[in-house]
Design a protein around this motif. Structure first.
Motif, PDB file in Angstrom:
ATOM      1  N   LYS A 231     -69.489  36.640-133.154  1.00 52.88           N
ATOM      2  CA  LYS A 231     -70.676  36.801-134.002  1.00 52.88           C
ATOM      3  C   LYS A 231     -71.339  38.122-133.666  1.00 52.88           C
ATOM      4  O   LYS A 231     -71.456  38.472-132.484  1.00 52.88           O
ATOM      5  CB  LYS A 231     -71.661  35.665-133.730  1.00 52.88           C
ATOM      6  CG  LYS A 231     -71.411  34.444-134.549  1.00 52.88           C
ATOM      7  CD  LYS A 231     -72.585  33.499-134.438  1.00 52.88           C
ATOM      8  CE  LYS A 231     -72.283  32.246-135.232  1.00 52.88           C
ATOM      9  NZ  LYS A 231     -73.193  31.162-134.926  1.00 52.88           N
ATOM     10  N   VAL A 232     -71.735  38.852-134.688  1.00 59.01           N
ATOM     11  CA  VAL A 232     -72.435  40.112-134.419  1.00 59.01           C
ATOM     12  C   VAL A 232     -73.914  39.913-134.750  1.00 59.01           C
ATOM     13  O   VAL A 232     -74.261  39.062-135.595  1.00 59.01           O
ATOM     14  CB  VAL A 232     -71.855  41.275-135.258  1.00 59.01           C
ATOM     15  CG1 VAL A 232     -70.460  41.642-134.768  1.00 59.01           C
ATOM     16  CG2 VAL A 232     -71.844  40.952-136.742  1.00 59.01           C
ATOM     17  N   ALA A 233     -74.752  40.676-134.083  1.00 63.13           N
ATOM     18  CA  ALA A 233     -76.194  40.496-134.245  1.00 63.13           C
ATOM     19  C   ALA A 233     -76.683  41.062-135.575  1.00 63.13           C
ATOM     20  O   ALA A 233     -77.552  40.483-136.236  1.00 63.13           O
ATOM     21  CB  ALA A 233     -76.936  41.162-133.095  1.00 63.13           C
ATOM     22  N   ASP A 234     -76.126  42.185-135.981  1.00 61.71           N
ATOM     23  CA  ASP A 234     -76.626  42.815-137.216  1.00 61.71           C
ATOM     24  C   ASP A 234     -75.538  43.698-137.843  1.00 61.71           C
ATOM     25  O   ASP A 234     -74.447  43.862-137.275  1.00 61.71           O
ATOM     26  CB  ASP A 234     -77.889  43.637-136.925  1.00 61.71           C
ATOM     27  CG  ASP A 234     -77.681  44.593-135.759  1.00 61.71           C
ATOM     28  OD1 ASP A 234     -76.522  45.024-135.557  1.00 61.71           O
ATOM     29  OD2 ASP A 234     -78.651  44.894-135.049  1.00 61.71           O
ATOM     30  N   ALA A 235     -75.857  44.277-138.986  1.00 58.57           N
ATOM     31  CA  ALA A 235     -74.887  45.081-139.732  1.00 58.57           C
ATOM     32  C   ALA A 235     -74.458  46.306-138.933  1.00 58.57           C
ATOM     33  O   ALA A 235     -73.284  46.710-138.963  1.00 58.57           O
ATOM     34  CB  ALA A 235     -75.483  45.501-141.072  1.00 58.57           C
ATOM     35  N   ALA A 236     -75.410  46.862-138.146  1.00 63.47           N
ATOM     36  CA  ALA A 236     -75.091  48.079-137.378  1.00 63.47           C
ATOM     37  C   ALA A 236     -73.995  47.777-136.353  1.00 63.47           C
ATOM     38  O   ALA A 236     -73.037  48.549-136.183  1.00 63.47           O
ATOM     39  CB  ALA A 236     -76.350  48.586-136.682  1.00 63.47           C
ATOM     40  N   GLU A 237     -74.117  46.612-135.708  1.00 57.67           N
ATOM     41  CA  GLU A 237     -73.095  46.240-134.715  1.00 57.67           C
ATOM     42  C   GLU A 237     -71.746  46.008-135.396  1.00 57.67           C
ATOM     43  O   GLU A 237     -70.690  46.385-134.877  1.00 57.67           O
ATOM     44  CB  GLU A 237     -73.537  44.977-133.960  1.00 57.67           C
ATOM     45  CG  GLU A 237     -72.662  44.710-132.748  1.00 57.67           C
ATOM     46  CD  GLU A 237     -72.945  43.360-132.076  1.00 57.67           C
ATOM     47  OE1 GLU A 237     -72.090  42.914-131.295  1.00 57.67           O
ATOM     48  OE2 GLU A 237     -74.002  42.755-132.368  1.00 57.67           O
ATOM     49  N   LEU A 238     -71.801  45.396-136.594  1.00 55.01           N
ATOM     50  CA  LEU A 238     -70.563  45.144-137.341  1.00 55.01           C
ATOM     51  C   LEU A 238     -69.858  46.473-137.660  1.00 55.01           C
ATOM     52  O   LEU A 238     -68.649  46.641-137.440  1.00 55.01           O
ATOM     53  CB  LEU A 238     -70.868  44.371-138.636  1.00 55.01           C
ATOM     54  CG  LEU A 238     -69.684  44.171-139.564  1.00 55.01           C
ATOM     55  CD1 LEU A 238     -68.613  43.300-138.910  1.00 55.01           C
ATOM     56  CD2 LEU A 238     -70.124  43.529-140.885  1.00 55.01           C
ATOM     57  N   VAL A 239     -70.642  47.422-138.162  1.00 53.10           N
ATOM     58  CA  VAL A 239     -70.063  48.722-138.515  1.00 53.10           C
ATOM     59  C   VAL A 239     -69.478  49.392-137.269  1.00 53.10           C
ATOM     60  O   VAL A 239     -68.366  49.925-137.287  1.00 53.10           O
ATOM     61  CB  VAL A 239     -71.138  49.620-139.183  1.00 53.10           C
ATOM     62  CG1 VAL A 239     -70.609  51.052-139.361  1.00 53.10           C
ATOM     63  CG2 VAL A 239     -71.557  49.023-140.521  1.00 53.10           C
ATOM     64  N   ASP A 240     -70.225  49.274-136.171  1.00 54.57           N
ATOM     65  CA  ASP A 240     -69.760  49.883-134.917  1.00 54.57           C
ATOM     66  C   ASP A 240     -68.418  49.277-134.483  1.00 54.57           C
ATOM     67  O   ASP A 240     -67.475  49.979-134.134  1.00 54.57           O
ATOM     68  CB  ASP A 240     -70.821  49.656-133.832  1.00 54.57           C
ATOM     69  CG  ASP A 240     -70.357  50.236-132.511  1.00 54.57           C
ATOM     70  OD1 ASP A 240     -70.178  51.471-132.451  1.00 54.57           O
ATOM     71  OD2 ASP A 240     -70.110  49.446-131.569  1.00 54.57           O
ATOM     72  N   LYS A 241     -68.325  47.936-134.574  1.00 55.74           N
ATOM     73  CA  LYS A 241     -67.077  47.272-134.155  1.00 55.74           C
ATOM     74  C   LYS A 241     -65.931  47.637-135.090  1.00 55.74           C
ATOM     75  O   LYS A 241     -64.803  47.852-134.645  1.00 55.74           O
ATOM     76  CB  LYS A 241     -67.268  45.747-134.130  1.00 55.74           C
ATOM     77  CG  LYS A 241     -67.969  45.259-132.873  1.00 55.74           C
ATOM     78  CD  LYS A 241     -67.959  43.747-132.830  1.00 55.74           C
ATOM     79  CE  LYS A 241     -68.687  43.200-131.615  1.00 55.74           C
ATOM     80  NZ  LYS A 241     -68.098  43.595-130.351  1.00 55.74           N
ATOM     81  N   LEU A 242     -66.220  47.668-136.395  1.00 59.71           N
ATOM     82  CA  LEU A 242     -65.159  48.010-137.356  1.00 59.71           C
ATOM     83  C   LEU A 242     -64.659  49.431-137.120  1.00 59.71           C
ATOM     84  O   LEU A 242     -63.463  49.712-137.199  1.00 59.71           O
ATOM     85  CB  LEU A 242     -65.661  47.857-138.794  1.00 59.71           C
ATOM     86  CG  LEU A 242     -65.927  46.425-139.269  1.00 59.71           C
ATOM     87  CD1 LEU A 242     -66.562  46.430-140.650  1.00 59.71           C
ATOM     88  CD2 LEU A 242     -64.641  45.612-139.302  1.00 59.71           C
TER      89      LEU A 242
END
Ligand code: AMP
Length: 249
Positions: A231-242
Motif C-alpha cells: 500500500k502506498v500513502a499517496d500518489a507521489a509515493e506511487l509515482v516514485d515507486k513506478l
C-alpha cells in the motif's frame, strides 16, 4: 423439432483446483463434480424451445466415465426427455468428442445441436466448431440469443467488437455464451421423475470411433504464486515507486 444437447461432467466451478503431486494432471479423487456451466445453459435453452412448443424432444448426451450418468440425470431432472451415455474410461479430447457426437447425431438426426462454448476444465472451445465442420452444418458460436424461424435459426453472437447476428439454415450447431439464459434448478418432483427416464449406454467402439489421443500431456503445474502487493500513502509515493523501483515510467 428435435434438440440434442451435450453435457460434460467437470470439476464443480466452486472447487479450488489442486494439481496432483506427480504433476500428471489435476486431482479429481473425492472432488465434487458437476455439469459444465455452459452446458446447463444449453439444457435450459433446449427446455425453453420445448416450452415454447418449438421443440418436441430434448435429448442429452454425455461422453466419459460411468459417473457421467449423474450429469445426464441432472439434465433429465431439469426437464430433458432422455439421455445417451457414450461410456469410456479414455481421456477424450475435443476431436474425439466431436467425432463421437457426430455419430450420435447420425443416429438421432436432431434439427439442432446445442453445446457449451467451452468446458471449464480444458477450456478448449473447440468441440462445437469441430462438430459443425465434421457434419458440414452451419454453426452459431457464442450465442447470447436464439430465435428459431421457418427452417432457419437466428443467432445473436457475442464477438470481440460487440454483437453479431447470423441466420443459419437448420440443421445447425449452436454454442452457448453466458448471457443466453439463466438455467433453472431442478424441482424435487422433477428429480423423482428423472429417475424413470431412459439413459441408453453405448461405447466409442459401438459408434466406430477411434478415441486415441493425439496430444501428450507432458506436465501440469500450478501457476507461479503472485507476490503480495504494497500500500502506498499517496500518489507521489506511487509515482516514485513506478519510476525508481518498477522503472515503468
Ligand atoms: P470444449 O471444446 O472441450 O471446450 O467443450 C465445448 C463443449 O463441448 C462443452 O461445453 C460440452 O457441451 C461439449 N463437450 C465437450 N466434451 C464433452 C464430453 N466429454 N461430454 C459431453 N459434452 C462434451
Amino acid at each position: 423439432m428435435k434438440v440434442l444437447v451435450a453435457v460434460k461432467r467437470v470439476v464443480d466451478y466452486n472447487v479450488k483446483i489442486r494439481v496432483k503431486a506427480d504433476n500428471t494432471g489435476i486431482e479429481t479423487a473425492n472432488v465434487k463434480m458437476a455439469m459444465n456451466p455452459f452446458d446447463e445453459i444449453a439444457v435450459e435453452e433446449g427446455l425453453r424451445l420445448k416450452e415454447a412448443g418449438i421443440a418436441d424432444e430434448l435429448v442429452v448426451v454425455s461422453l466419459g466415465v460411468q459417473q457421467c450418468q449423474e450429469t445426464i440425470r441432472t439434465a433429465l431432472a431439469m426437464g430433458a426427455d432422455r439421455g445417451i451415455l457414450v461410456e469410456t474410461e479414455d481421456e477424450l479430447q475435443p476431436m474425439a468428442v466431436a467425432k463421437l457426437l457426430g455419430e450420435v447425431v447420425g443416429r438421432e438426426a436432431p434439427d439442432l445441436v446445442i453445446v457449451g462454448k467451452q468446458a471449464i476444465d480444458d477450456d478448449s472451445n473447440q468441440t462445437g466448431q469441430m462438430l459443425a465442420a465434421l457434419l458440414g452444418w452451419p454453426q452459431g458460436t457464442f450465442a447470447s440469443k436464439i430465435t428459431p424461424g421457418d427452417g432457419t435459426i437466428e443467432v445473436v453472437r457475442e464477438i470481440d467488437g460487440g454483437l453479431e447476428t447470423v441466420t443459419l439454415k437448420m440443421p445447425a450447431v449452436i454454442t452457448t455464451d453466458l448471457r443466453l439464459n439463466v438455467p433453472r434448478y431442478a424441482s424435487l418432483p422433477n428429480i423423482m421423475k428423472a429417475k424413470k427416464k431412459t439413459i441408453d449406454v453405448v461405447t466409442p467402439a459401438d459408434l466406430g470411433v477411434d478415441t486415441a489421443s493425439r496430444l501428450v500431456t507432458l506436465k501440469v503445474e500450478e501457476p507461479p504464486r503472485r507476490q503480495a502487493g504494497v500500500k502506498v500513502a499517496d500518489a507521489a509515493e506511487l509515482v516514485d515507486k513506478l519510476r525508481n523501483e518498477a522503472k515503468v515510467i
